[in-house]
Write a protein that holds these residues in place. Structure first.
Motif, PDB file in Angstrom:
ATOM      1  N   ASP A  74       0.856  -1.349   0.028  1.00 15.80           N
ATOM      2  CA  ASP A  74       0.023  -0.114   0.035  1.00 15.80           C
ATOM      3  C   ASP A  74       0.897   1.215   0.017  1.00 15.80           C
ATOM      4  O   ASP A  74       0.508   2.373  -0.671  1.00 15.80           O
ATOM      5  CB  ASP A  74      -1.056  -0.114   1.249  1.00 15.80           C
ATOM      6  N   VAL A  85       2.082   3.030  -3.420  1.00 13.56           N
ATOM      7  CA  VAL A  85       1.206   3.937  -4.146  1.00 13.56           C
ATOM      8  C   VAL A  85       1.601   5.499  -3.975  1.00 13.56           C
ATOM      9  O   VAL A  85       1.695   6.029  -4.937  1.00 13.56           O
ATOM     10  CB  VAL A  85      -0.231   3.388  -3.883  1.00 13.56           C
ATOM     11  N   ALA A 103      -2.820   9.944  -6.126  1.00 10.32           N
ATOM     12  CA  ALA A 103      -2.501   9.394  -5.289  1.00 10.32           C
ATOM     13  C   ALA A 103      -3.048   9.634  -3.787  1.00 10.32           C
ATOM     14  O   ALA A 103      -3.202   8.697  -3.077  1.00 10.32           O
ATOM     15  CB  ALA A 103      -0.767   9.351  -4.880  1.00 10.32           C
ATOM     16  N   TRP A 138      -6.613   8.260  -3.799  1.00 14.57           N
ATOM     17  CA  TRP A 138      -6.558   7.039  -3.529  1.00 14.57           C
ATOM     18  C   TRP A 138      -6.610   6.449  -2.202  1.00 14.57           C
ATOM     19  O   TRP A 138      -7.108   5.761  -1.357  1.00 14.57           O
ATOM     20  CB  TRP A 138      -5.558   6.201  -4.581  1.00 14.57           C
ATOM     21  N   TYR A 139      -5.645   7.217  -1.445  1.00 13.76           N
ATOM     22  CA  TYR A 139      -5.572   7.026   0.061  1.00 13.76           C
ATOM     23  C   TYR A 139      -6.706   7.354   0.859  1.00 13.76           C
ATOM     24  O   TYR A 139      -6.792   6.847   1.901  1.00 13.76           O
ATOM     25  CB  TYR A 139      -4.154   7.798   0.603  1.00 13.76           C
TER      26      TYR A 139
END
Length: 280
Positions: free
Chosen positions: A83, A86, A113, A116-117
């Motif tokens: 993870d 990323v 990014a 996404w987190y």
């Protein structure tokens, strides 16, 4: 009634006091030499990278951003393993796009990014912005007219803040600003950092003929010294929450990369914002 007299000091008291004073100074400045050596090396690398610009400078900014993100995730206790990749890929993509002159696409890569987190680990999303945004701002500044001067001006203000605060704070001492967050930061240190940053701001403005009036360069330097201290306090807050003294151990006398660059994080963003606003 007899008047009591203060007993005379024993022989040799003055040398004892002098020795205690020297010992106090040695304790206060025990980390000065490693800080000085590492600081000079980092300054030399940063100035050379800024002068070179292009691929070399962007590479330095990318390495710094990746190291900051790595320390952030370790210290804050965010995502790990695959993870974390990323974030590394997002920062790497941003720097590569910046190197091609497509800096705005680099900012977009960081945003992707971070988004996404948001669905997996919101603290890591903050880490992406904390680590990537300031160094993308520096890359953007380098592409501007007189970009090298802007880079040196920004870095010099932060360095002057650190140096001025270090010496005035440890020499004068006095009341603490926020002892619960950072017990070593004093009002005297802040004043010394502001004074040094204002002077360096004017000097570099004159040397590089930047788009600031002298009075504005001094005022902006002093203001950015305060902002740099805010960045320092924020990182100290993170370290206290994590229960660690330093963000890492990569830089002798300084700790981790975040410990060295905590003031640069907000300052670089604000300088880039000011330059963008002036150019509009």
């Amino acid at each position: 009634m007899a008047v009591s007299e203060t007993p005379p000091e024993p022989a040799g008291a003055e040398p004892v006091r002098s020795e205690r004073t020297r010992e106090t100074l040695r304790v206060r400045y025990k980390d000065l030499m490693p800080r000085f050596i590492v600081g000079v090396l980092l300054i030399a690398i940063a100035i050379f990278g800024g002068w070179q610009g292009g691929l070399f400078f962007n590479f330095l900014m990318g390495i710094a951003a990746l190291l900051v993100f790595r320390e952030w995730t370790r210290m804050v206790g965010t995502t790990a393993g695959n993870d974390r990749m990323v974030g590394f890929i997002g920062i790497g993509a941003a720097v590569v796009l910046g190197n091609d002159g497509l800096v705005m696409y680099g900012f977009a890569a960081l945003a992707v990014a971070a988004i996404w987190y948001l669905f997996t680990d919101r603290r890591a999303a903050m880490g992406i912005l904390y680590a990537g945004l300031p160094f993308m701002c520096l890359i953007w500044l380098r592409y501007q007219e007189n970009g090298f001067g802007l880079i040196v001006w920004t870095l010099a203000v932060v360095w002057a803040t650190d140096i001025g605060a270090y010496f005035s704070g440890r020499t004068i001492g006095g009341p603490k600003i926020a002892p619960a967050i950072s017990p070593s930061k004093t009002w005297a240190g802040l004043a010394g950092g502001m004074f040094a940053a204002a002077g360096v701001g004017v000097l570099n403005d004159f040397i590089f003929q930047l788009p600031f009036e002298a009075v504005h360069a001094a005022a902006l330097g002093a203001l950015l010294a305060v902002i740099a201290q805010v960045g320092d306090f924020y990182e100290s807050h993170l370290k206290r929450r994590a229960g660690v003294k330093d963000s890492g151990h990569l830089l002798p006398g300084h700790g981790g990369v975040m410990d060295r660059l905590d003031g640069l994080v907000p300052v670089s963003i604000l300088v880039a914002s000011a330059v963008w606003f002036i150019g509009q």
